[in-house]
Structures are given as C-alpha cells and as structure tokens.
Motif scaffolding. Structure first.
Motif, PDB file in Angstrom:
ATOM      1  N   ASN A   1     -49.833  20.937   1.701  1.00 31.05           N
ATOM      2  CA  ASN A   1     -49.820  22.340   2.119  1.00 31.05           C
ATOM      3  C   ASN A   1     -51.206  22.807   2.560  1.00 31.05           C
ATOM      4  OD1 ASN A   1     -47.084  22.570   1.678  1.00 31.05           O
ATOM      5  ND2 ASN A   1     -47.297  23.397  -0.375  1.00 31.05           N
ATOM      6  N   ILE A   2     -52.250  22.301   1.905  1.00 32.56           N
ATOM      7  CA  ILE A   2     -53.613  22.630   2.336  1.00 32.56           C
ATOM      8  C   ILE A   2     -53.851  22.104   3.751  1.00 32.56           C
ATOM      9  CG2 ILE A   2     -56.058  22.155   1.900  1.00 32.56           C
ATOM     10  CD1 ILE A   2     -55.374  22.191  -1.114  1.00 32.56           C
ATOM     11  N   ASP A   3     -53.373  20.898   4.008  1.00 34.08           N
ATOM     12  CA  ASP A   3     -53.467  20.318   5.358  1.00 34.08           C
ATOM     13  C   ASP A   3     -52.754  21.207   6.369  1.00 34.08           C
ATOM     14  OD1 ASP A   3     -53.657  18.669   7.571  1.00 34.08           O
ATOM     15  OD2 ASP A   3     -52.455  17.043   6.742  1.00 34.08           O
ATOM     16  N   LEU A   4     -51.546  21.626   6.026  1.00 34.62           N
ATOM     17  CA  LEU A   4     -50.766  22.459   6.940  1.00 34.62           C
ATOM     18  C   LEU A   4     -51.452  23.800   7.186  1.00 34.62           C
ATOM     19  CD1 LEU A   4     -48.104  22.610   8.560  1.00 34.62           C
ATOM     20  CD2 LEU A   4     -47.050  23.663   6.538  1.00 34.62           C
ATOM     21  N   LEU A   5     -52.038  24.391   6.161  1.00 38.96           N
ATOM     22  CA  LEU A   5     -52.743  25.668   6.326  1.00 38.96           C
ATOM     23  C   LEU A   5     -53.910  25.537   7.296  1.00 38.96           C
ATOM     24  CD1 LEU A   5     -52.864  27.116   2.694  1.00 38.96           C
ATOM     25  CD2 LEU A   5     -51.777  28.190   4.673  1.00 38.96           C
ATOM     26  N   MET A   6     -54.676  24.459   7.173  1.00 35.35           N
ATOM     27  CA  MET A   6     -55.812  24.278   8.087  1.00 35.35           C
ATOM     28  C   MET A   6     -55.332  24.120   9.525  1.00 35.35           C
ATOM     29  SD  MET A   6     -58.709  22.024   6.058  1.00 35.35           S
ATOM     30  CE  MET A   6     -57.692  20.895   5.104  1.00 35.35           C
ATOM     31  N   ARG A   7     -54.278  23.338   9.717  1.00 35.86           N
ATOM     32  CA  ARG A   7     -53.744  23.158  11.065  1.00 35.86           C
ATOM     33  C   ARG A   7     -53.227  24.486  11.632  1.00 35.86           C
ATOM     34  NH1 ARG A   7     -52.208  17.849  12.583  1.00 35.86           N
ATOM     35  NH2 ARG A   7     -52.912  16.289  11.084  1.00 35.86           N
TER      36      ARG A   7
ATOM     37  N   GLY B   1     -42.396   9.798   2.955  1.00 33.78           N
ATOM     38  CA  GLY B   1     -42.509   8.693   3.898  1.00 33.78           C
ATOM     39  C   GLY B   1     -42.001   9.065   5.268  1.00 33.78           C
ATOM     40  N   ASN B   2     -40.952   9.901   5.327  1.00 30.72           N
ATOM     41  CA  ASN B   2     -40.441  10.343   6.620  1.00 30.72           C
ATOM     42  C   ASN B   2     -41.448  11.231   7.338  1.00 30.72           C
ATOM     43  OD1 ASN B   2     -37.498   9.671   7.509  1.00 30.72           O
ATOM     44  ND2 ASN B   2     -37.414   9.798   5.279  1.00 30.72           N
ATOM     45  N   GLY B   3     -42.136  12.091   6.581  1.00 28.56           N
ATOM     46  CA  GLY B   3     -43.144  12.950   7.192  1.00 28.56           C
ATOM     47  C   GLY B   3     -44.299  12.154   7.769  1.00 28.56           C
ATOM     48  N   VAL B   4     -44.759  11.135   7.022  1.00 29.88           N
ATOM     49  CA  VAL B   4     -45.853  10.294   7.518  1.00 29.88           C
ATOM     50  C   VAL B   4     -45.379   9.465   8.708  1.00 29.88           C
ATOM     51  CG1 VAL B   4     -47.486   8.465   6.918  1.00 29.88           C
ATOM     52  CG2 VAL B   4     -46.956  10.253   5.245  1.00 29.88           C
ATOM     53  N   ALA B   5     -44.142   8.945   8.621  1.00 29.07           N
ATOM     54  CA  ALA B   5     -43.598   8.177   9.749  1.00 29.07           C
ATOM     55  C   ALA B   5     -43.574   9.021  11.017  1.00 29.07           C
ATOM     56  CB  ALA B   5     -42.190   7.682   9.422  1.00 29.07           C
ATOM     57  N   ALA B   6     -43.105  10.261  10.893  1.00 28.86           N
ATOM     58  CA  ALA B   6     -43.006  11.135  12.069  1.00 28.86           C
ATOM     59  C   ALA B   6     -44.379  11.396  12.680  1.00 28.86           C
ATOM     60  CB  ALA B   6     -42.331  12.450  11.685  1.00 28.86           C
ATOM     61  N   LEU B   7     -45.395  11.590  11.828  1.00 32.59           N
ATOM     62  CA  LEU B   7     -46.736  11.866  12.351  1.00 32.59           C
ATOM     63  C   LEU B   7     -47.334  10.633  13.024  1.00 32.59           C
ATOM     64  CD1 LEU B   7     -48.992  13.923  12.685  1.00 32.59           C
ATOM     65  CD2 LEU B   7     -49.886  13.225  10.444  1.00 32.59           C
ATOM     66  N   VAL B   8     -47.162   9.462  12.406  1.00 32.88           N
ATOM     67  CA  VAL B   8     -47.682   8.233  13.019  1.00 32.88           C
ATOM     68  C   VAL B   8     -46.985   7.969  14.348  1.00 32.88           C
ATOM     69  CG1 VAL B   8     -47.910   5.731  12.764  1.00 32.88           C
ATOM     70  CG2 VAL B   8     -48.352   7.220  10.812  1.00 32.88           C
ATOM     71  N   LEU B   9     -45.665   8.152  14.378  1.00 31.70           N
ATOM     72  CA  LEU B   9     -44.919   7.953  15.624  1.00 31.70           C
ATOM     73  C   LEU B   9     -45.384   8.927  16.702  1.00 31.70           C
ATOM     74  CD1 LEU B   9     -41.363   7.422  14.125  1.00 31.70           C
ATOM     75  CD2 LEU B   9     -42.590   5.760  15.538  1.00 31.70           C
TER      76      LEU B   9
ATOM     77  N   ALA C   1     -41.555  20.579   2.312  1.00 32.00           N
ATOM     78  CA  ALA C   1     -41.663  19.445   3.236  1.00 32.00           C
ATOM     79  C   ALA C   1     -42.875  19.631   4.143  1.00 32.00           C
ATOM     80  CB  ALA C   1     -40.382  19.299   4.050  1.00 32.00           C
ATOM     81  N   GLY C   2     -44.033  19.864   3.520  1.00 30.73           N
ATOM     82  CA  GLY C   2     -45.245  20.144   4.284  1.00 30.73           C
ATOM     83  C   GLY C   2     -45.635  19.034   5.236  1.00 30.73           C
ATOM     84  N   GLN C   3     -45.438  17.767   4.823  1.00 31.65           N
ATOM     85  CA  GLN C   3     -45.844  16.662   5.693  1.00 31.65           C
ATOM     86  C   GLN C   3     -44.976  16.603   6.945  1.00 31.65           C
ATOM     87  OE1 GLN C   3     -48.551  14.747   5.211  1.00 31.65           O
ATOM     88  NE2 GLN C   3     -48.171  13.772   7.191  1.00 31.65           N
ATOM     89  N   LEU C   4     -43.687  16.872   6.811  1.00 30.13           N
ATOM     90  CA  LEU C   4     -42.824  16.928   7.995  1.00 30.13           C
ATOM     91  C   LEU C   4     -43.253  18.064   8.913  1.00 30.13           C
ATOM     92  CD1 LEU C   4     -39.370  16.136   6.428  1.00 30.13           C
ATOM     93  CD2 LEU C   4     -40.287  15.009   8.464  1.00 30.13           C
ATOM     94  N   LEU C   5     -43.667  19.187   8.334  1.00 33.59           N
ATOM     95  CA  LEU C   5     -44.128  20.307   9.155  1.00 33.59           C
ATOM     96  C   LEU C   5     -45.450  19.990   9.846  1.00 33.59           C
ATOM     97  CD1 LEU C   5     -43.214  23.420   6.972  1.00 33.59           C
ATOM     98  CD2 LEU C   5     -42.113  22.637   9.081  1.00 33.59           C
ATOM     99  N   VAL C   6     -46.299  19.203   9.189  1.00 34.04           N
ATOM    100  CA  VAL C   6     -47.530  18.741   9.852  1.00 34.04           C
ATOM    101  C   VAL C   6     -47.169  17.942  11.102  1.00 34.04           C
ATOM    102  CG1 VAL C   6     -49.466  17.126   9.632  1.00 34.04           C
ATOM    103  CG2 VAL C   6     -49.030  18.796   7.825  1.00 34.04           C
ATOM    104  N   ALA C   7     -46.189  17.039  10.962  1.00 29.54           N
ATOM    105  CA  ALA C   7     -45.750  16.240  12.113  1.00 29.54           C
ATOM    106  C   ALA C   7     -45.115  17.125  13.181  1.00 29.54           C
ATOM    107  CB  ALA C   7     -44.765  15.168  11.654  1.00 29.54           C
ATOM    108  N   TYR C   8     -44.297  18.080  12.756  1.00 31.23           N
ATOM    109  CA  TYR C   8     -43.654  19.010  13.690  1.00 31.23           C
ATOM    110  C   TYR C   8     -44.712  19.813  14.448  1.00 31.23           C
ATOM    111  CZ  TYR C   8     -40.749  22.937  15.279  1.00 31.23           C
ATOM    112  OH  TYR C   8     -40.119  23.895  16.040  1.00 31.23           O
ATOM    113  N   ASP C   9     -45.713  20.296  13.714  1.00 34.72           N
ATOM    114  CA  ASP C   9     -46.799  21.067  14.327  1.00 34.72           C
ATOM    115  C   ASP C   9     -47.553  20.211  15.340  1.00 34.72           C
ATOM    116  OD1 ASP C   9     -48.696  23.570  14.061  1.00 34.72           O
ATOM    117  OD2 ASP C   9     -50.017  21.843  13.893  1.00 34.72           O
ATOM    118  N   TYR C  10     -47.803  18.962  14.981  1.00 37.38           N
ATOM    119  CA  TYR C  10     -48.529  18.068  15.880  1.00 37.38           C
ATOM    120  C   TYR C  10     -47.758  17.824  17.176  1.00 37.38           C
ATOM    121  CZ  TYR C  10     -51.023  14.001  17.619  1.00 37.38           C
ATOM    122  OH  TYR C  10     -51.729  13.144  18.411  1.00 37.38           O
ATOM    123  N   LEU C  11     -46.452  17.670  17.037  1.00 35.55           N
ATOM    124  CA  LEU C  11     -45.626  17.411  18.222  1.00 35.55           C
ATOM    125  C   LEU C  11     -45.522  18.619  19.139  1.00 35.55           C
ATOM    126  CD1 LEU C  11     -42.603  15.303  16.932  1.00 35.55           C
ATOM    127  CD2 LEU C  11     -44.094  14.707  18.839  1.00 35.55           C
ATOM    128  N   HIS C  12     -45.498  19.810  18.558  1.00 37.33           N
ATOM    129  CA  HIS C  12     -45.119  20.991  19.334  1.00 37.33           C
ATOM    130  C   HIS C  12     -46.276  21.922  19.676  1.00 37.33           C
ATOM    131  CE1 HIS C  12     -40.820  20.161  19.201  1.00 37.33           C
ATOM    132  NE2 HIS C  12     -41.026  19.705  17.977  1.00 37.33           N
TER     133      HIS C  12
END
Length: 679
Positions: free
Chosen positions: A210-216, A544-552, A586-597
C-alpha cells in the motif's frame, strides 16, 4: 529416539525431531498410513520464528501424555509453512471458515482423503485463559471420528467444496470499474493514523504494497494528502522499536500503535519490501534519513542473513535464552557502564528512551521519541555532532550485543524471498551507487539460478545445506523474475532481462489458467491437493498474480510484446471482483493496473561507451520514475533481438550521450544528457 522429522532439512521440523509425538513430514508414507489404518490426520503447521509455535511445542508436543494420545488415535504431520505455502494456503482458508480467524500454529484435523473437518490455532494443553485444552480438543475429535464419523465426513465434503470455490476466485465479472486505485487510496486515508503513521490500530504491520501504491498515486495525481501518509509512516517506523537502531533491519510488526514494542522476529521478506519502500521514498523526497535506514538494513542482511554461497537466509527468531526480545533490550545501568562518559550516557539514554522504569517489561527497547535534530536543539549542539556521538555510542552497544546469545536463525534459502531481497539490493545499489549491494544481488541471483533449479531449468523452492528441494510455486517464479528485471534496470546487463523473460515464460506455461485468466499458485504438474488456488490478495508478501501482472506489463512495454501486455490485462481482470469490492486488499494488483493504465515512457540512452554516460545513469537511478523504462545502448554492444525494435535507429549524436524518449506510442526529438536531466 528421534522421530521421522530428524531426516528433514527444515530447521522448524528439526526443532520437533525429538518430541515424543510420532511426527511424520507431509509425505506418501504418512498419507498412506492414514488411509490404511482409517485414522484422521492431525496436521500442525508453523514456522521457526513463530513464538506461539514454540509455546505449543513445549506445552503439548513435549508432553508424554498428549503425545501418547496423538500417537494412538492420529497420524500426526508437521509442516513448515515456509516450505509448503501451498498446504498452508488451503488449510488456513479452512481454519478461517471454521473459526472466523487464523494464525500460527495452525492445527487442523483431516480425513484420510485430506479433507478438513475441524481446526483452530493455538490451544493450551489443558483448559485455561478462556480456551479449551488441547487434551479436550483431541478427545472431542476422536469421539466425533469414532461415533459420528458420517457427520464429520459430510462436514469435510462441504468444507472442501467451499475451499475449491474460494481457491478459484470468482469469474462473474472481468470488468474493472474506473477509480479502483482512488477507492483503495480513500480506504487507506480512512484507516491512516496521522499521529503515529501506519494504517489501523494495534497490532500494526508495515503495509508495504500500500505504501508503494500511495507513492505511485502521488506521482499520478500530485494529491498533497498522499505523500505525508507515506513519510509519516516511514518516519515513525524508523524511529520506533520495530527498527533495530543498533544493528539495522526491521522486526515483523508492532504490538502497539506507536511502533514501540515489536514482535521481535526478523523476516527476510519484511526487510526486503521495506528496503524497497525506503529506496523509493528516498528517490521521491531525497530524505537522507531514508538513505541511512536503507544502508543499515542492507548491511544487516549482508552481515547476519547471507549464506556463504550468496543466498539469503529466511528468519531470525523473536526469542533467545527462552525470552522474547532478550537479545535486543537494555537497562540504564548497562548503558552507563558501557559508554563510560556520564554525559554521553545521559544523552544516549535520553535520545533512545532508556529509562529506569523501562518501556518493555522493565527493560528498554531503543527508540527515538522525536527526531535527532530536535534532541540536538535541546542539547545546544548541532545535529551532525549529535549524530556522530550517537553513532559511536551505538557501535559500542552493538559490539557488546554481538557477544550475547543470539536468537535462533532459520537458515534455509527460499527462492521467492530471495527474489524480493535481490530486487531490494539491486534498487539500493543503483540508487546509492553501492557496488557491494549490486554484487550481493548478482551473487544471490546466480545462486538461485544455478543451485535452485532442476535439470529441466525449473525452479526449486527451498535450499539448505547443499540440498535444493520442492517444486517451486508461483511466488518463486514471479518474485525471481521481478528481481531479474530489477537487476537489469540496475546494471543494464541484458543477461538479467533474458532470465526474467525465461522465468515468466515458464510461469505462463505451467501456472496460467487459459480458461479464466490469472495464475494458479501451483504448477500443472504439482502434487494433487484438495484445491488448486489462485491467490490475488496481498498478505505479508505481495500476491503472486500481482507481481506476475507487473512483470508482464514491464516486459510487454520494454520488448513491445502484445502477448505479455494481454496476459497482464487478463491477470488483473481475473481479480475484477476483488478489485471492485476490496481494492485495498490487492495493492500489488493495483500497482500493476496503475502501471498499465497510467502514461509512461520508454527512454533509450545511446552512448559510445559506458564511462561517458555513468553520470547520467547514476542521476537517473536517483529519480523516482515508476512508470518509466530505461534502456542503455552502447555502440558495439549486442543487446539481443528482443530489444532491437526499441533501440533501432538510435545512436549518440556528435559522440555524446544522447537520450531518446518515447511516450504514448510516439518518440520525441533526441536530447543531450544535460538537457534531459534539466527537464
């Protein structure tokens, strides 16, 4: 005589090797015995740094009377949750369904078909503290099994059906409404503690994703409310007793809202994730205190948690000499004697809250009640002079502490957690131009790739004392793939990019659900269990799904791969219902979502040689640019076919380092290094 656990490598299982309980590891022998003798299985899951696991062992599993009863009526299986997170996930879900809560030690009773029918966590040996005794629980389970077995079997079947549904998640919707990141951030705002930092009340955990997501989200929106949520939390954690002010590194969590009293165990994954948080916060704010925390924590891992072969060990216990926290606490008399100079000792005690009454069970956990700069003002000295004085004093106490009996250490090496720490070291080394951290990241990466793979290049999950074992889980592949990508970003050495791509390709082949999207936690050729989970929620580690999405997503953008980008989108869409209802979970999935969009950019640095662009590279690594990808193209170096489309036609102009920026599918005019840094 030791039981069968004596042949295991897990330090946690070995701790139970001399119990009178006839423990089995989770293996064919135990499972067949349960079927042949029609005995229920008592499954006990814990981990080496778990305080209450040690308590239950001492109270119950070392009791001859309880052991005799278990040996007569059950097949008893002991599992290290860090070795078998697949089992832990399934049966933790069962315990939470049965009791409404979960934790460790976890105690579950299974049918010979491995279906759970009763469970809980810690029980005292006999009734007390408002809890039934473990002896009562065992008798009740035996009574149900012998006299009401069909009821127990029906309960186990219904529970297993629910576990299978939970494991798959919901595919009712794949539409993700806009504003999920904003909704999660609002939920964080509601639970944020503006005085002490962190989210919610006691106990307080570092919510690193969540700290990661807040910074992004701060970078995306420039919402001035967000950055103080990050900095207050990181400042207060670094001042509190959860941070080891003498040796560096963070404990697992704080039992209070002030970050004062930690649960003293130190976990590799917490420190990896927090180092990454503090690196990013430094990049964002240039706060030198964050740099200090990063370096002290990295040095702690290098000193105390690094194997001779380069991998990173898993955990340090909370207990030493049978007492929680004994290794870490002090009395005023000890401080006065060791520091000698009365003025220095007085200042140290004041700065680090060392009092006669104590702040922890009559002893003292060093912590800062206010910043060093404010104490310097109180003492009429400069901040730097006081820091230097306190650093010398801390070193004296640290050296004495090193002579104490240390807490126990779990020295097994896990691929997944090593991935997190490799990434942390890569980021820290690049940001602070610390060659030792980059070297440590590379050494650990090579250890995992060379010593923790089988003869088909598939990862193995755990390693200890020369033996690698257990087929890897999704977290192993995705965390290590992410670590390899981070090493590429830190060094621009394309071998790491190739490893990242290879690992994610194996994950796609063996873990991806081609029907509903998303990745299963276990591979398609894994041991068959009663459920096959997809894990979308963050726990103490990112999903693991959140990290997978970000790496992809990163690989997709860097390599121009529509396949990877599509798989990233599908993985996030598979968690649509969670992101609709519980985005904060699901902060890690949101990090990936934010990165994509969010708008991003790809930057190519073209140069004639590496030394000519070192200054530019170092400057870039100090910047917080979470949506920017960088490629370094040196004349004459072959970067491989994958990067060719990105670097085609880009060369240094007039022999000087030149920067090419592409945004939103179009490329800007090339600029000099000086002009790029000036923007």
């Amino acid at each position: 005589m030791p039981n069968r656990l004596a042949h295991e490598t897990s330090p946690y299982l070995l701790q139970h090797a001399n119990n009178p309980v006839d423990w089995y590891p989770w293996d064919k022998e135990a499972l067949e015995k349960s079927k042949q003798e029609e005995k229920p299985i008592f499954l006990s899951i814990g981990y080496s740094a778990c305080h209450w696991c040690h308590v239950m062992e001492h109270e119950s599993f070392e009791s001859q009377a309880i052991a005799d009863y278990l040996n007569e009526h059950f097949v008893s299986i002991k599992v290290d949750r860090e070795e078998r997170p697949d089992l832990d996930q399934i049966y933790m879900n069962a315990v939470q369904l049965l009791t409404g809560h979960g934790g460790w030690p976890m105690s579950v009773f299974l049918t010979p078909e491995l279906m759970p029918f009763f469970g809980g966590t810690y029980w005292p040996p006999t009734a007390g503290r408002g809890m039934p005794g473990f002896d009562q629980v065992l008798r009740a389970v035996v009574d149900a099994w012998e006299n009401r077995r069909e009821v127990a079997l029906q309960q186990s079947r219904l529970l297993t059906e629910r576990l299978q549904r939970i494991g798959l998640g919901s595919a009712e919707s794949t539409e993700i409404p806009p504003g999920r990141v904003s909704m999660a951030v609002r939920q964080m705002e509601e639970s944020f503690d503006p005085k002490h930092g962190g989210f919610g009340s006691a106990p307080k955990f570092p919510h690193t994703m969540n700290i990661d997501l807040l910074m992004r989200h701060f970078i995306d929106t420039r919402n001035e409310k967000l950055l103080p949520m990050v900095t207050t939390t990181l400042d207060k954690m670094a001042m509190g007793g959860i941070y080891d002010h003498l040796g560096g590194g963070f404990a697992r969590y704080s039992v209070d809202e002030y970050w004062l009293v930690p649960h003293f165990e130190k976990m590799l994954y917490d420190n990896a994730l927090l180092i990454s948080n503090y690196v990013d916060a430094y990049r964002l704010t240039k706060n030198e205190n964050y740099a200090r925390v990063v370096k002290e924590s990295c040095d702690y891992v290098l000193r105390d948690m690094t194997d001779q072969q380069g991998g990173f060990h898993s955990t340090e216990d909370a207990d030493s000499e049978g007492e929680e926290g004994k290794f870490y606490v002090w009395t005023p008399a000890e401080v006065d004697q060791l520091l000698g100079d009365p003025l220095v000792a007085q200042r140290f005690r004041q700065v680090y809250d060392i009092t006669e009454s104590g702040n922890f069970e009559g002893h003292n956990i060093p912590r800062l009640k206010k910043p060093i700069a404010q104490y310097a003002q109180d003492f009429g000295t400069t901040e730097q002079e006081l820091r230097d004085e306190m650093n010398r004093a801390r070193e004296v106490l640290f050296n004495v502490r090193c002579q104490r009996i240390r807490p126990g250490k779990d020295d097994k090496i896990l691929a997944s957690w090593n991935g997190l720490m490799i990434e942390a070291f890569a980021k820290a080394g690049a940001t602070f131009n610390e060659a030792a951290y980059i070297a440590a990241a590379k050494r650990a990466a090579r250890f995992v790739l060379e010593q923790m793979t089988d003869d088909t290049d598939r990862l193995l999950h755990a390693y200890r004392h020369g033996q690698a074992k257990l087929p890897a889980y999704l977290d192993d592949y995705t965390y290590v793939a992410s670590a390899m990508f981070a090493l590429y970003e830190a060094t621009f050495e394309t071998e790491w990019l190739k490893h990242s791509q290879k690992l994610i390709d194996i994950a796609i082949e063996h873990f991806y659900d081609t029907e509903s999207g998303g990745f299963f936690y276990t591979a398609d050729d894994h041991e068959q269990l009663i459920a096959r989970n997809k894990d979308f929620y963050d726990h103490s580690v990112p999903s693991g799904n959140g990290v997978a999405a970000l790496v992809l997503a990163k690989l997709g953008k860097l390599l121009g791969s529509e396949k990877y980008l599509q798989l990233a989108e599908e993985t996030i869409s598979a968690a649509a219902e969670i992101l609709q209802k519980h985005p904060i979970a699901a902060g890690q999935l949101l990090v990936a979502y934010d990165y994509l969009h969010q708008p991003g950019s790809e930057v190519v640095i073209a140069a004639t040689d590496r030394p000519s662009c070192d200054e530019l590279v170092h400057a870039i690594h100090k910047q917080y640019q979470p949506n920017t990808l960088f490629v370094l193209a040196i004349d004459g170096e072959h970067l491989g076919a994958n990067l060719q489309p990105m670097i085609s036609g880009k060369s240094p102009l007039n022999g000087q380092p030149t920067v090419y920026v592409c945004e939103n599918f179009q490329c800007n005019a090339p600029v000099s290094a000086a002009d790029y840094l000036a923007t």
